[in-house]
Design an enzyme around this catalytic site. Structure first.
Site, mmCIF file in Angstrom:
data_model
loop_
_atom_site.group_PDB
_atom_site.id
_atom_site.type_symbol
_atom_site.label_atom_id
_atom_site.label_comp_id
_atom_site.label_asym_id
_atom_site.label_seq_id
_atom_site.Cartn_x
_atom_site.Cartn_y
_atom_site.Cartn_z
ATOM 1 N N ASP A 97 37.012 71.024 -33.344
ATOM 2 C CA ASP A 97 38.068 70.971 -32.434
ATOM 3 C C ASP A 97 38.886 72.223 -32.565
ATOM 4 O OD1 ASP A 97 40.158 70.385 -30.808
ATOM 5 O OD2 ASP A 97 41.415 69.299 -32.570
ATOM 6 N N ASP A 295 40.156 74.026 -25.121
ATOM 7 C CA ASP A 295 39.993 72.944 -26.344
ATOM 8 C C ASP A 295 38.604 72.240 -26.321
ATOM 9 O OD1 ASP A 295 40.596 71.136 -28.010
ATOM 10 O OD2 ASP A 295 42.512 70.327 -26.887
#
Length: 412
Positions: A97, A295
């Protein structure tokens, strides 16, 4: 050269620190949001029963300005890979992430009522010869509750290479890595998750408890030649693996043409300047320029609620449930292209790129890949470029030069 003279050279080579180009296969799974929708669950109910939004805790002030907070949740994360923790490695599936900075996995010491913990892999320090006790408590806040536990230290293998899952892809062992052992996961959110934990790849500035992130530790130990990592996310729903994370370099087979780079504007999340968003039907959003986060832990494109509402109207999408918008599947091919301008260059998303086909109640639905969420000033407003964008554009995260690179992804 005499054979005997080769021995010192061979010994030197063996003693030299190994730098590697590490490939981690990524697998695509059904997101928590889709899992709940398919069984008739409501994300609103999830939010009421247990928090899902990512980091909302205060971050120590530094000289570079305020930190963006509550950027996202893991309801829409869709890609995971495997890492190992300990010696011998205990394998875990994690979301890599770029929107967070901590590594955490469930602990064998999780609470009795923590159902999410008991249905996922759990770290057992008693089974690792390289475990070092830390014991500092940690909390990662998710809205009204928090994921909590304590910190530990051990060796992290990327990817996991246990005796039963030896890999030919090479790998690295990051020694003395501090990570979170989660003993309490809030609500029922993580019960539906196909991943065990999270491996954050953003900057140290947003790391909870100021823990050194895995990639920063890897850089300090000089385990890769270049301090960069890159993501290829396949757009083929049936492709296995579903993509690849590469540590230490890029692979030109995954993209067309050359990479174009943008400087990171704030070293916290991977934040860049977005010039504007154009819908081919004539609508322009982010007209004066805005900020965006790149992201990998979010599957969708996210923008301010009012602007995304305008965009949905422009493409003929209608509200469904849980903040999702539906588009008649037969009309997808007629929808306008959407172009994001970054660094003066246009990055086009076709209707096929920004719509998602999903199954619900035995029927196939087409959903818009855009979702509205307001990030308040001074951090916001912000856009989030998730996997809808990264799947279309191969993405490179460059810590040596603090920049993000994009190139059109190849169709393999």
């Amino acid at each position: 050269m005499q054979p005997s003279s080769l021995l010192p050279l061979a010994l030197c080579l063996l003693a030299a620190p190994a730098s590697a180009l590490v490939r981690i296969p990524l697998h695509k799974f059904t997101s928590i949001r889709r899992t709940m929708s398919e069984v008739g669950g409501s994300v609103e109910d999830l939010i009421a029963k247990g928090p899902v939004s990512k980091y909302s805790q205060a971050v120590p002030a530094v000289t570079e300005g305020p930190i963006p907070e509550v950027l996202k949740n893991y309801m829409d994360a869709q890609y995971y890979g495997e890492i190992g923790i300990g010696t011998p490695p205990q394998c875990f599936t994690v979301v890599f992430d770029t929107g967070s900075s901590n590594l955490w996995v469930p602990s064998i010491h999780c609470k009795l009522l923590d159902i999410a913990c008991w249905i996922h892999h759990k770290y057992n320090s008693d089974k690792s010869s390289t475990y070092v006790k830390n014991g500092t408590s940690f909390d990662i806040h998710y809205g009204s509750g928090s994921l909590s536990g304590y910190l530990s230290q051990d060796t992290v293998s990327v990817p996991c290479q246990s005796a039963s899952s030896a890999s030919a892809l090479g790998g690295v062992k990051v020694e003395r890595q501090v990570f979170g052992e989660a003993t309490k996961q809030p609500g029922i959110t993580f019960i539906a998750a196909k991943f065990d934990g999270i491996l954050g790849m953003a900057y140290p500035r947003i790391s909870v408890n100021n823990v050194l992130p895995v990639f920063d530790n890897l850089m300090q130990q000089k385990l890769v030649d270049q301090n960069i990592f890159s993501f290829y996310l396949s757009r083929d729903p049936d492709a296995q693996p579903g993509g690849e994370l590469m540590l230490g370099g890029t692979d030109s087979k995954y993209y067309k043409g050359s990479l174009s780079y943008l400087n990171v504007t704030r070293k916290a999340y991977w934040q860049v300047h977005l010039d504007q968003v154009e819908v081919a039907s004539g609508l322009t959003l982010c007209k004066e320029g805005c900020e965006a986060i790149v992201d990998t832990g979010t599957s969708l494109m996210v923008g301010p609620v009012d602007e995304v509402r305008e965009l949905q109207k422009a493409i003929g999408a209608v509200p469904l449930i849980q903040g999702e918008y539906m588009i008649p599947c037969e009309k997808v091919s007629t929808l306008p292209a959407i172009t994001l301008k970054l660094g003066g260059k246009g990055y086009k998303l076709s209707p096929e790129d920004y719509t998602l086909k999903v199954s619900q109640a035995g029927k196939t639905l087409c959903l818009s890949g855009f979702m509205g969420m307001d990030i308040p000033p001074p951090s916001g407003p912000l856009w989030i470029l998730g996997d809808v964008f990264i799947g279309r554009y191969y993405t490179v995260f460059d810590r040596d030069n603090n920049r993000v690179g994009f190139a059109e992804a190849a169709r393999l």
